[in-house]
Design an enzyme around this catalytic site. Structure first.
Site, PDB file in Angstrom:
ATOM      1  N   SER A 185       0.819  -1.202   0.000  1.00 24.92           N
ATOM      2  CA  SER A 185       0.000   0.000   0.000  1.00 24.92           C
ATOM      3  C   SER A 185       0.863   1.267   0.000  1.00 24.92           C
ATOM      4  O   SER A 185       1.549   1.539  -0.975  1.00 24.92           O
ATOM      5  CB  SER A 185      -0.966  -0.054   1.184  1.00 24.92           C
ATOM      6  OG  SER A 185      -1.952   0.914   1.049  1.00 24.92           O
ATOM      7  N   ASP A 359     -10.703  -5.462  -2.502  1.00 23.08           N
ATOM      8  CA  ASP A 359      -9.969  -4.397  -1.807  1.00 23.08           C
ATOM      9  C   ASP A 359     -10.690  -3.081  -2.066  1.00 23.08           C
ATOM     10  O   ASP A 359     -10.724  -2.610  -3.203  1.00 23.08           O
ATOM     11  CB  ASP A 359      -8.528  -4.372  -2.344  1.00 23.08           C
ATOM     12  CG  ASP A 359      -7.608  -3.468  -1.543  1.00 23.08           C
ATOM     13  OD1 ASP A 359      -8.098  -2.446  -1.011  1.00 23.08           O
ATOM     14  OD2 ASP A 359      -6.408  -3.764  -1.468  1.00 23.08           O
ATOM     15  N   HIS A 390      -7.839  -5.486   1.591  1.00 22.00           N
ATOM     16  CA  HIS A 390      -6.608  -4.718   1.725  1.00 22.00           C
ATOM     17  C   HIS A 390      -5.763  -5.239   2.894  1.00 22.00           C
ATOM     18  O   HIS A 390      -4.612  -5.632   2.727  1.00 22.00           O
ATOM     19  CB  HIS A 390      -6.965  -3.249   1.932  1.00 22.00           C
ATOM     20  CG  HIS A 390      -5.827  -2.317   1.671  1.00 22.00           C
ATOM     21  ND1 HIS A 390      -5.262  -2.162   0.439  1.00 22.00           N
ATOM     22  CD2 HIS A 390      -5.156  -1.482   2.495  1.00 22.00           C
ATOM     23  CE1 HIS A 390      -4.282  -1.283   0.516  1.00 22.00           C
ATOM     24  NE2 HIS A 390      -4.191  -0.846   1.753  1.00 22.00           N
TER      25      HIS A 390
END
Ligand SMILES: *[C@@H]1O[C@H](CO)[C@@H](O)[C@H](O)[C@H]1NC(C)=O
Ligand SMILES: *[C@@H]1O[C@H](CO)[C@@H](O)[C@H](O)[C@H]1NC(C)=O
Ligand SMILES: *[C@@H]1O[C@H](CO)[C@@H](O)[C@H](O)[C@H]1NC(C)=O
Ligand SMILES: *[C@@H]1O[C@H](CO)[C@@H](O)[C@H](O)[C@H]1NC(C)=O
Length: 420
Positions: A185, A359, A390
């Site tokens: 991320s 996600d 996620h």
């Protein structure tokens, strides 16, 4: 004073007293040496080296200083407990996401935390931390409690300054000329920023493995995120004191309350699980209740208000671009009315993208767009478990079968047997 307003004042005072006894010093939330006797799981109270040691892994602690004086703790597991062979070269750097820290790679425990799995596969594993987290809350000149300037950063600075400093440190310490990088991320976002904004650093990485990379965020649909974005974007320019500019820090009210409530087995499996699901979407059974009990000891790990405003701007604009100061200041800072885009062309080393269909923070449509921008994409891999969210990348009990084999495949392909 009428008796009515007297009642109101008394009521307010009562509320204040309750709030203070709940959240203030010496409150029930206060975490001290006997915290395990208050029901906190040991791992939720452990720092990286302690957590690793709890499971028989030896971790080292290193201190990296960035060009602008931020002091970052970086951890290293030179050899995983279950590594039976020789350590492979080059070393690997693993980088956490927004509001996380290095400890997020341990929270799922030794059968699923990626720091355990990667080090057990015989890589010399380094686990980074960025400025603003509890492992990056120091600076050689600025005091985070009194200097507002300390908090004047966002992911741009992490990419331009934190990652290069960690890379320099690792290469110097290991004598290696290159390394491999795994970023989750924000941990991937800051790598793209580094390649765009520095010269000579991108080439020091042989393969860059992305887990749910937060580059463009046009299709982010997490409801709590969409609700708070206007608040962060609009409020950021109005703030000035360090107390307001630091957000979601460890030891702050939110983290303390979350770790206090979620240490309880029943609440962890109900209230805390629902909270995570609202933020992150739902993957039934994937994150163990025990992991939820532990992770809030390390999450949220703190960042700057400005960083959240920066994410908010990116979600609103749908572009992977620099901080937007507004038209006139943009002209002053960038020479253009619009902030410049980050140049993804400059990430010209081999890149592997790993993403999940469920996600809601980094949407697969944004990852697909990213894949079209990269000059040297090796593989774009959709995790086979369709409910993959996620935060599953850190906290799922299934990392060993969903994402780790792909990570291992490419780390192995781009490394070789070394000494030791
Ligand atoms: C982690 O805990 C140990 C004590 O067990 C301490 O010596 C060390 O300084 C801590 N590291 C950090 C970065 O807090
Ligand atoms: C991960 O999966 C591999 C292959 O299925 C298995 O051999 C290994 O024991 C698993 N590791 C852990 C820590 O569960
Ligand atoms: C490089 O590593 C050596 C020890 O291995 C150390 O003495 C030196 O200070 C390091 N240099 C930098 C720039 O970190
Ligand atoms: C990236 O390179 C392609 C092909 O050379 C070019 O068309 C594109 O404009 C470049 N993008 C940026 C942001 O420089």
């Amino acid at each position: 004073m009428t008796s009515k307003s007297g009642d109101v004042i008394f009521l307010l005072y009562l509320l204040f007293a309750m709030f203070k006894s709940t959240f203030g010093k010496n409150s029930v939330f206060e975490i001290d040496k006997d915290a395990t006797s208050k029901g906190y799981p040991r791992d939720s109270l452990s720092n990286f080296t302690e957590f690793a040691r709890n499971y028989g892994y030896k971790a080292e602690e290193h201190t990296v200083i960035t060009e602008d004086g931020y002091i970052l703790s970086v951890f290293r597991i030179p050899k995983g407990k279950n590594c039976r062979g020789r350590i492979r070269q080059p070393p690997v750097l693993l980088m956490h996401g927004l509001l996380q820290s290095s400890d997020s790679w341990l929270d799922a425990g030794p059968s699923a935390g990626l720091a355990f799995l990667i080090s057990d596969a015989c890589y010399d594993l380094w686990v980074g931390n960025v400025r603003g987290t509890y492992y990056g809350r120091r600076n050689v000149r600025l005091n985070p409690d009194t200097d507002a300037q300390f908090w004047n950063f966002d992911t741009h600075d992490m990419g331009k300054l934190d990652v290069p400093a960690i890379i320099d440190y690792m290469l110097n310490e290991t004598g290696s000329s290159k390394l491999n990088y795994v970023g989750f991320s924000q941990g991937a976002r800051i790598f793209y920023i580094m390649c765009s904004e520095t010269s000579g650093y991108c080439d020091k990485i042989i393969v860059f493995i992305n887990l749910a990379p937060a580059a463009r965020l046009k299709y982010t649909s997490s409801m709590p995120i969409l609700l708070v974005i206007p608040f962060f974007v609009l409020t950021e320019p109005l703030l000035s004191s360090p107390r307001e500019l630091e957000v979601f820090q460890k030891g702050g009210v939110i983290q303390k309350a979350a770790s206090f409530l979620c240490k309880d087995n029943i609440l962890a499996g109900t209230v805390c699980r629902v909270g995570l699901t609202l933020y992150n979407s739902y993957d039934p059974g994937s994150i163990l209740t025990q992991t939820i009990r532990v992770l809030f000891g390390h999450f949220p790990a703190g960042t700057s208000f400005r960083n959240l405003a920066f994410y908010g701007q990116n979600v609103v604009s749908g572009k992977f671009q620099k901080y937007d100061y507004g038209p006139s200041k943009n002209v002053e800072v960038y020479g253009t009315v619009q902030p410049p885009l980050y140049n993804l062309n400059r990430t010209n080393i081999p890149v592997v993208l790993i993403y999940g269909e469920n996600d809601v923070l980094v949407d697969s449509k944004d990852v697909q767009w990213l894949s079209t921008q990269l000059p040297n994409l090796i593989e774009s891999y959709q995790v086979r478990r369709l409910a993959w969210t996620h935060l599953d990348n850190c906290y799922s009990q299934y990392t060993n079968v969903t994402i780790f084999p792909k990570i291992h495949e490419y780390l192995q392909k781009y490394s070789k047997d070394g000494s030791v």
